[in-house]
Each structure stands twice: as C-alpha cells, then as structure tokens.
Design an enzyme around this catalytic site. Structure first.
Site, PDB file in Angstrom:
ATOM      1  N   ASN A  42       0.834  -1.203   0.000  1.00  0.00           N
ATOM      2  CA  ASN A  42       0.000   0.000   0.000  1.00  0.00           C
ATOM      3  C   ASN A  42       0.868   1.253   0.000  1.00  0.00           C
ATOM      4  O   ASN A  42       1.963   1.285   0.584  1.00  0.00           O
ATOM      5  CB  ASN A  42      -0.974   0.014   1.185  1.00  0.00           C
ATOM      6  CG  ASN A  42      -0.301  -0.086   2.538  1.00  0.00           C
ATOM      7  OD1 ASN A  42       0.717  -0.740   2.702  1.00  0.00           O
ATOM      8  ND2 ASN A  42      -0.891   0.576   3.529  1.00  0.00           N
ATOM      9  N   GLU A  44       0.502   5.418   0.538  1.00  0.00           N
ATOM     10  CA  GLU A  44      -0.370   6.497   1.010  1.00  0.00           C
ATOM     11  C   GLU A  44       0.127   7.856   0.518  1.00  0.00           C
ATOM     12  O   GLU A  44       1.164   7.944  -0.151  1.00  0.00           O
ATOM     13  CB  GLU A  44      -0.440   6.449   2.541  1.00  0.00           C
ATOM     14  CG  GLU A  44      -1.031   5.126   3.019  1.00  0.00           C
ATOM     15  CD  GLU A  44      -1.204   5.041   4.519  1.00  0.00           C
ATOM     16  OE1 GLU A  44      -0.610   5.859   5.257  1.00  0.00           O
ATOM     17  OE2 GLU A  44      -1.939   4.134   4.959  1.00  0.00           O
ATOM     18  N   CYS A  53      -4.386   0.747  -2.140  1.00  0.00           N
ATOM     19  CA  CYS A  53      -4.236  -0.517  -1.409  1.00  0.00           C
ATOM     20  C   CYS A  53      -3.251  -1.449  -2.109  1.00  0.00           C
ATOM     21  O   CYS A  53      -3.084  -1.408  -3.337  1.00  0.00           O
ATOM     22  CB  CYS A  53      -5.580  -1.222  -1.289  1.00  0.00           C
ATOM     23  SG  CYS A  53      -6.782  -0.339  -0.288  1.00  0.00           S
ATOM     24  N   GLU A  55      -3.378  -4.751  -2.645  1.00  0.00           N
ATOM     25  CA  GLU A  55      -3.916  -5.754  -3.569  1.00  0.00           C
ATOM     26  C   GLU A  55      -4.347  -5.127  -4.890  1.00  0.00           C
ATOM     27  O   GLU A  55      -4.188  -5.723  -5.958  1.00  0.00           O
ATOM     28  CB  GLU A  55      -5.041  -6.563  -2.928  1.00  0.00           C
ATOM     29  CG  GLU A  55      -6.198  -5.770  -2.373  1.00  0.00           C
ATOM     30  CD  GLU A  55      -5.982  -5.326  -0.938  1.00  0.00           C
ATOM     31  OE1 GLU A  55      -4.954  -4.686  -0.661  1.00  0.00           O
ATOM     32  OE2 GLU A  55      -6.876  -5.582  -0.105  1.00  0.00           O
ATOM     33  N   CYS A  87     -10.654  -4.246   1.205  1.00  0.00           N
ATOM     34  CA  CYS A  87     -11.698  -3.225   1.338  1.00  0.00           C
ATOM     35  C   CYS A  87     -12.719  -3.371   0.203  1.00  0.00           C
ATOM     36  O   CYS A  87     -12.485  -4.069  -0.796  1.00  0.00           O
ATOM     37  CB  CYS A  87     -11.096  -1.823   1.358  1.00  0.00           C
ATOM     38  SG  CYS A  87     -10.604  -1.197  -0.268  1.00  0.00           S
ATOM     39  N   CYS A  90     -11.507  -2.517  -3.300  1.00  0.00           N
ATOM     40  CA  CYS A  90     -10.646  -3.544  -3.891  1.00  0.00           C
ATOM     41  C   CYS A  90     -11.460  -4.753  -4.345  1.00  0.00           C
ATOM     42  O   CYS A  90     -11.134  -5.374  -5.364  1.00  0.00           O
ATOM     43  CB  CYS A  90      -9.561  -3.970  -2.904  1.00  0.00           C
ATOM     44  SG  CYS A  90      -8.237  -2.756  -2.797  1.00  0.00           S
TER      45      CYS A  90
HETATM   46  N1  THU Z   1      -5.166  -1.266   2.969  1.00  0.00           N
HETATM   47  C1  THU Z   1      -4.705  -2.140   2.017  1.00  0.00           C
HETATM   48  O1  THU Z   1      -3.690  -1.888   1.363  1.00  0.00           O
HETATM   49  N2  THU Z   1      -5.403  -3.289   1.820  1.00  0.00           N
HETATM   50  C2  THU Z   1      -6.432  -3.708   2.605  1.00  0.00           C
HETATM   51  O2  THU Z   1      -6.966  -4.784   2.370  1.00  0.00           O
HETATM   52  C3  THU Z   1      -6.875  -2.879   3.719  1.00  0.00           C
HETATM   53  C4  THU Z   1      -6.384  -1.470   3.701  1.00  0.00           C
HETATM   54  C5  THU Z   1      -4.373  -0.052   3.260  1.00  0.00           C
HETATM   55  C6  THU Z   1      -4.969   1.253   2.859  1.00  0.00           C
HETATM   56  C7  THU Z   1      -4.284   2.201   3.825  1.00  0.00           C
HETATM   57  O3  THU Z   1      -2.990   2.539   3.301  1.00  0.00           O
HETATM   58  C8  THU Z   1      -4.061   1.379   5.081  1.00  0.00           C
HETATM   59  O4  THU Z   1      -4.165   0.012   4.659  1.00  0.00           O
HETATM   60  C9  THU Z   1      -5.063   1.653   6.198  1.00  0.00           C
HETATM   61  O5  THU Z   1      -6.358   1.563   5.738  1.00  0.00           O
END
Ligand code: THU
Length: 135
Positions: A42, A44, A53, A55, A87, A90
């Site tokens: 991930n 940000e 995210c 995935e 999420c 995704c």
């Molecule tokens: N996140 C993911 O990369 N995948 C998930 O399945 C859940 C959430 C990331 C998004 C964000 O950078 C951090 O986790 C917190 O939500």
C-alpha cells in the site's frame, strides 16, 4: 507455488509499504497463471484519500506487465492481530479480472489467516452486465 510461500512474499512486500499516516503496512502477492508472482504494497499520500491498497496495486502492476490470467492472491497485514480482508473498493476492482472461484487468502501472520474466494467476498457481482460488454 504454495500459499505459505506466497504469504512470505506478501509479508516481504509489506515491508516496502509507504504508510506513514495509518502506520498500517499491507503487502500482496498475486500468483499469475503463467507462474509468475507480482507483489505490491500500500502507498499512502498526505492527501489521505489518495491511498492505494496493496492488492489493487498488485493487479494494476500485473495487468501493466501483460498478465491476463490469475491463479490466487495472498494479502499480508502484519500490523494487525487478526486477518484483515480486502476493502470494498478492492473487491469491486479485483472482480474485474477474476471469477467467483478465485482464491484469496488474507492473514496477519503465517499461522493466522482466512481462506476465501472472490465470490464469497463479493457475492452480488455489481455491474456484471457492463463487464459482458468488455468480453
Ligand atoms: N489497505 C490495504 O492496502 N489493503 C487492505 O486490504 C486494507 C487497507 C491499506 C490502505 C491504507 O494505506 C491502510 O491500509 C489503512 O487503511
């Protein structure tokens, strides 16, 4: 490739996470039908809503490399004490590229995980009539 090995690749990918805001690292290992594995983490941004995210990033990267068929996905969330599922965004995104029986494992350690499928996580396939237009 064994799912445990894929989990290790996903956990390794999580160490590359750029997540200074949530401090929640996520890694993904996507096994493609040709046997290759595409990993992602991930990423940000200080404009929080732009977070991408792990995935989803793995699928974007794989598609951009010309991969079209996928065998399974493993997601590692080492900063949680329970397995964290993909999420909603995704789930919609990934459903573009895989069928209902596509295996998805999500875990917070190599011993604590959930084995699921695309169909379980996204049972009422939204906009499937639009997908038919793309085929
Ligand atoms: N996140 C993911 O990369 N995948 C998930 O399945 C859940 C959430 C990331 C998004 C964000 O950078 C951090 O986790 C917190 O939500």
């Amino acid at each position: 490739m064994e799912r445990t090995a894929l989990y290790e690749l996903a956990a390794e990918a999580a160490t590359k996470s750029y997540s200074p805001y949530s401090r929640f690292r996520v890694g993904a290992a996507l096994l493609c039908a040709d046997g290759s594995v595409v990993c992602a983490a991930n990423v940000e941004n200080r404009s929080y809503g732009l977070a991408i995210c792990a995935e989803r990033s793995a699928f974007v990267s794989a598609i951009a490399q010309g991969k079209t068929e996928f065998a399974e996905l493993v997601i590692a969330t080492p900063d949680s004490d329970y397995p964290v599922s993909p999420c909603g965004a995704c789930r919609q995104f990934i459903s573009e590229f895989v069928g209902a029986d596509f295996p998805i494992r999500f875990g917070c350690s190599r011993d604590s995980y959930v084995d699921s499928t695309m169909g379980e996580l996204f049972p009422h396939d939204a906009l499937h009539e639009l997908k038919d237009r793309a085929d």
